[in-house]
Motif scaffolding. Structure first.
Motif: not given
Length: 355
Positions: A14-17, A298-304, A311-316, A349-351
């Protein structure tokens, strides 16, 4: 009902460029479904059966996006039978579900569709840990029609220039499964069928460190019984934080909550249909590109962090490598193959605001 942004021809994002000289961006009908819960009407406790019909989110138990990308919205029906529900004892819950999802509707041939089911058991190891185990089987029926209708740009290349109206450039770019082609390069279908046996589990500890912070382990395994090789996919990882479970997603609820997780992934090219698995691990660097979420490790590191309620902030951060480098070709039509072992590092980065 739910509305989303993004390309309407892309079923896994659902990402929009923002590009193309200020052109307008689409808003799409993502969910439109009915939920039927006849349990109370007929006195069937604990709810017993729930039926979803229409276009909805994937309502199977999952610990990753190995089989289904989070943005996939199937069309058809799902039935869930809630057979056991208790607040005490070892077995806390047991449920069965069946799925009948239509992938395409064809006037001249059999429709491709997905049929299958899942069993999920929730258990408690006293007050020390909670353990959930799930087993599923998804059979992709007549899937070759998807390859024929969605990947071929022309009906009969290169002699016939009439465009195939069913061609989907987004899906074609997301394919990394083995395909069969004729002498002219037209895609005839997948090299193997797909019947994906899927096992998922998570083991959660409410307070193993004695400081009030939950910790958990999770894993997801897929095995395609209809492929002769390269047919295994694995996601596994560990999480810590206030989410308490589902560490891959870290769904937080209260202001100030936080969560962190690490995921290791290994998905061979015939393990699952690449057009429906996790889309954000597409391999694409300056030397070569490979569409789809298979043939990759691969590897995925995630912090929320929950900045405030809803209202959640996410960095992957993703660290990705193709498994068979010969499938990652040179850019701009180059015949060069990917050489060496370059690691793609992708930061996201997601909000997320829920209302």
């Amino acid at each position: 009902m739910r509305l989303t942004s993004g390309d309407p021809n892309d079923p896994i994002s659902t990402n929009q460029t923002f590009s193309n000289t200020f052109t307008r961006k689409p808003i799409n009908l993502d969910w439109a479904y009915l939920t039927l819960k006849p349990g109370k009407t007929f006195g069937l406790e604990p709810g017993w059966v729930t039926v979803y019909a229409g276009k909805f989110g994937v309502n199977a138990y999952r610990t990753s996006e190995l089989v289904w990308d989070d943005d996939v919205s199937p069309e058809g029906a799902t039935e869930t039978f809630n057979l056991w529900e208790r607040k005490t004892g070892f077995l806390r819950g047991f449920r069965l579900s069946g799925v009948e999802w239509v992938l395409d509707e064809l006037a001249a041939d059999r429709d491709p569709w997905i049929g299958g089911g899942q069993a999920v058991a929730d258990t408690a190891l006293g007050s020390v840990a909670n353990w959930t185990v799930a087993f599923a089987d998804y059979n992709y029926i007549n899937l070759n029609q998807v390859a024929l209708n969605k990947f071929n740009q022309f009906n009969d290349p290169p002699t016939n220039s009439k465009a195939n109206s069913n061609y989907n450039s987004v899906l074609a770019g997301e394919n990394s499964n083995s395909l069969v082609t004729d002498a002219k390069g037209k895609i005839l279908g997948y090299k193997s069928g797909f019947n994906v046996v899927n096992g998922a589990s998570e083991l959660n500890f409410p307070d193993p460190l004695g400081v009030g912070i939950p910790v958990g382990l999770f894993g997801d395994l897929a095995y395609n019984t209809q492929a002769d090789g390269h047919n295994v996919g694995v996601y596994t990882g560990v999480g810590i934080g206030n989410a308490g479970k589902d560490w891959y997603h870290n769904g937080l609820k209260n202001q100030g909550d936080w969560g962190a997780s690490y995921t290791y992934l290994w998905v061979e090219k015939n393990a699952v249909p690449s057009i429906l698995t996790y889309s954000d691990i597409t391999y694409n660097n300056k030397g070569a590109t490979q569409g789809g979420g298979t043939n990759i490790a691969g590897h995925i590191l995630r912090f929320d962090y929950e900045l405030f309620n809803n209202f959640q902030l996410t960095a992957k951060v993703h660290f990705l490598n193709p498994l068979e480098r010969s499938l990652a070709t040179g850019n701009s039509g180059s015949a060069l193959k990917l050489i060496g072992d370059p690691t793609l590092v992708r930061t996201q980065l997601d909000a997320v605001l829920k209302f």
